[in-house]
Design an enzyme around this catalytic site. Structure first.
Site, PDB file in Angstrom:
ATOM      1  N   LYS A   1       0.982  -1.150   0.224  1.00 11.99           N
ATOM      2  CA  LYS A   1       0.047   0.132   0.001  1.00 11.99           C
ATOM      3  C   LYS A   1       0.990   1.208  -0.481  1.00 11.99           C
ATOM      4  CE  LYS A   1      -4.411   1.212   2.330  1.00 11.99           C
ATOM      5  NZ  LYS A   1      -4.778   0.985   3.351  1.00 11.99           N
TER       6      LYS A   1
HETATM    7  C1  E4P Z   1      -8.215   2.350   3.232  1.00 17.99           C
HETATM    8  O1  E4P Z   1      -7.783   1.118   3.070  1.00 17.99           O
HETATM    9  C2  E4P Z   1      -8.164   3.076   4.489  1.00 17.99           C
HETATM   10  O2  E4P Z   1      -7.530   2.110   6.112  1.00 17.99           O
HETATM   11  C3  E4P Z   1      -9.224   3.020   5.320  1.00 17.99           C
HETATM   12  O3  E4P Z   1      -9.865   2.454   4.840  1.00 17.99           O
HETATM   13  C4  E4P Z   1      -9.388   4.577   5.846  1.00 17.99           C
HETATM   14  O4  E4P Z   1     -10.810   4.675   6.520  1.00 17.99           O
HETATM   15  P1  E4P Z   1     -11.295   5.526   7.462  1.00 17.99           P
HETATM   16  O5  E4P Z   1     -11.363   7.245   7.551  1.00 17.99           O
HETATM   17  O6  E4P Z   1     -12.328   5.104   8.729  1.00 17.99           O
HETATM   18  O7  E4P Z   1     -10.029   6.074   8.433  1.00 17.99           O
END
Ligand code: E4P
Length: 218
Positions: free
Chosen positions: A87
């Site tokens: 990622k």
């Molecule tokens: C994406 O992969 C992130 O881990 C995640 O969806 C972020 O979500 P949040 O806005 O609830 O922190």
């Protein structure tokens, strides 16, 4: 549409897998910290633990923000398990790193996508997934679902193979709308996924069926 769970909590990952509808896991540094996983060795071990529960892609995020650092970290993460997806944040060096990983056959998830332009760049670089953050856009009064629809249209018109992974999901409507708008994947915490199960008429109908059966059968 594939379902990923957005957590580093092993018990929740297992619970979601036991439902039989889960296709993968996404994590981020905040989610790892929330589980108290700190230090490189513990973090790498935790990714392996997740891969051993999850049968599907597992996103593991790099911490570096420079090209060389992202490459070194990403290669280490990718070597942990065949299901690891590196990622990478949507920044200039991130795009270069995605291009490099793509040329090496390493899967990537470009995270922190908030515009169609960012999505196009990540797709051009060869990202396996792009993660538009729906909930965080809604939080600042932009319609996150509009972005999913726009990116889905562009990717269809351009025939980009990159998959749209709707992220920052906050509720079951986000999941349903993502399916409607053409997201290939959603990643969600466990509660919105479980909320899809519920309807008061299902509960009422089942109670009636069971009561009628009990009355007729003694
Ligand atoms: C994406 O992969 C992130 O881990 C995640 O969806 C972020 O979500 P949040 O806005 O609830 O922190």
């Amino acid at each position: 549409m594939k379902f990923f769970i957005d957590t580093a909590n092993l018990a929740q990952i297992k619970e979601a897998y036991d439902l039989g509808i889960l296709d993968g896991v996404t994590t981020n540094p905040s989610l790892m910290a929330k589980e108290g996983i700190t230090g490189e060795a513990a973090i790498l071990k935790h990714y392996v633990d997740i891969c051993n529960i999850a049968d599907g892609d597992v996103s593991a995020e790099v911490i570096s923000t420079d090209y060389e650092g992202m490459i070194a970290e990403g290669e280490k993460l990718a070597a942990l398990h065949e299901n690891i997806v590196v990622k990478v944040p949507m920044i200039k060096d991130g795009i270069k790193a995605i291009k490099y990983f793509s040329s090496k056959g390493i899967k990537t998830n470009c995270t922190l996508i908030f515009s169609a332009g960012q999505a196009i760049l990540a797709a051009k670089a060869g990202a396996t997934y792009i993660s538009p953050f729906v909930g965080r856009l809604d939080d600042i009064s932009f319609d996150g679902m509009e972005l999913i629809a726009q990116i889905a249209h562009i990717f269809a018109v351009q025939a980009y193979p990159t998959q749209i992974l709707a992220a920052s999901i906050r509720n079951p409507i986000h999941i349903i709308k993502s399916a409607e708008m053409g997201a290939h994947v959603i990643t969600s915490p466990l509660p919105p996924i479980l909320a899809l199960l519920s309807h008061p008429l299902t509960d009422k109908g089942l109670a009636q069926f069971l009561a009628d059966h009990a009355k007729a059968n003694g």
